[in-house]
Design an enzyme around this catalytic site. Structure first.
Site, PDB file in Angstrom:
ATOM      1  N   HIS A 178       0.820  -1.211   0.000  1.00 12.66           N
ATOM      2  CA  HIS A 178       0.000   0.000   0.000  1.00 12.66           C
ATOM      3  C   HIS A 178       0.857   1.266   0.000  1.00 12.66           C
ATOM      4  CE1 HIS A 178      -3.567  -2.417   0.354  1.00 12.66           C
ATOM      5  NE2 HIS A 178      -3.026  -3.049   1.363  1.00 12.66           N
TER       6      HIS A 178
ATOM      7  N   GLN B  17      -5.565  -0.053  -5.203  1.00 12.68           N
ATOM      8  CA  GLN B  17      -5.359  -0.535  -3.837  1.00 12.68           C
ATOM      9  C   GLN B  17      -3.900  -0.907  -3.557  1.00 12.68           C
ATOM     10  OE1 GLN B  17      -6.000  -4.515  -2.380  1.00 12.68           O
ATOM     11  NE2 GLN B  17      -8.062  -3.922  -1.741  1.00 12.68           N
TER      12      GLN B  17
END
Length: 311
Positions: free
Chosen positions: A195, A244
């Site tokens: 991330h 994401q």
């Protein structure tokens, strides 16, 4: 009203959901099917004794998806309904299977590839993640804005924020977070800086794969990690799965969105109870785990008693 929430990487453990595999034919079918789809003996990895092998990103991700869907199939067999689904990072793929957006087979292949791409995006040991306990999101953001090579990765709860980045930058930042008032700074047992922009190399090939598989309209609303909001279109779901990889998980906003939908019961579907703990720090709603058969039986009793009371 029930929300199903699905755990992400870090919730894996040896022999997770083994009692489900032994007890429920529908759970056994899912695991056996996963082994056939991948051409990998996932049973040996999950039900074996080599924790290092299970922790590898490309094994942990399909293992967690499979065990979550093993539990989900039992929930279905017990007629436990749900009004919304969400998952933490990898868990979003499980939520998309549960809501009918992705087939189990396509999701399984996707997360196996996702794990391989994430594992190879940066040299082993060059990046990691830190959990910052006891500092507000705003304070962590302020500190990170003055650091090179460190990024906010997960907004897990009001006082648990995870940062991601280059290992040398993270080690240097540890004392900065502590001196700012963090109660604890914990390096996570992960194989990379997930991330964060350092995962950029994984995006193109994951995008190519996701564009080849079938996405269907959700049968129940799905709240997305990247936005913390209910998914609007199939194209949005697909694009946010790709985003994401390099964007933070907005778990606080995800739970707040479900609260606004009048959710009163959160059910963590699969291994562990990490998400139950995070939800309790965000809302006063009830939380239930499905980590063991006993926990599943407890949930079934609660749901049945509530239905009788409503009747």
């Amino acid at each position: 009203m029930n929300a199903l929430i699905f755990p992400g990487q870090g919730s894996q453990k040896l022999n997770m959901m083994k009692d489900f595999y032994d007890e429920y034919p529908e759970s056994k079918r899912i695991m056996d099917n996963a082994c056939d789809i991948l051409g990998v003996d996932l049973r040996k990895i999950v039900f074996g004794n080599d924790e290092h092998e299970l922790t590898k990103t490309y094994n942990a991700q399909p293992a967690l998806l499979t065990t979550s869907i093993m539990a989900f199939e039992v929930l279905k067999s017990k007629n436990i309904d749900f009004e919304v689904a969400a998952g933490h990072s990898l868990g979003e793929y499980s939520a998309l299977v549960a809501s009918g957006v992705l087939s189990f087979e396509d999701a399984l292949k996707a997360v196996r590839l996702r794990g391989e791409l994430m594992e190879n995006a940066i040299p082993s040991g060059a990046g990691s993640m830190l959990a910052i306990l006891g500092l507000s999101p705003e304070k962590v953001e302020e500190i990170v804005s003055n650091l090179d090579g460190v990024y906010v990765a997960n907004y897990n709860s009001p006082l648990q924020i995870v940062v991601s980045g280059e290992i040398t930058a993270l080690l240097s930042a540890t004392e900065i977070f502590k001196s700012a008032g963090a109660k604890r700074v914990v390096q996570l047992n992960v194989s990379g800086p997930f991330h964060s922009p350092l995962m950029m190399p994984a995006k193109e090939k994951l995008s190519e794969f996701l564009n080849k598989i079938d996405f269907r309209r959700p049968q129940v609303p799905v709240v997305l990690n990247v936005t913390g909001k209910v998914a609007g279109t199939i194209d949005e779901i697909k694009s946010k799965l790709i985003e994401q990889l390099t964007s933070p998980v907005k778990w606080i906003e995800t739970v707040q969105t479900m609260n606004e939908m009048c959710i009163t019961r959160y059910v963590e579907v699969g291994s562990g109870n990490v998400l139950c703990g995070l939800v309790k720090k965000i809302t006063n709603a009830e939380t239930y785990s499905t980590d063991t058969i006993d926990e599943m039986d407890k949930l079934e009793g609660v749901v049945k008693n509530a239905e009788i009371a409503e009747f």
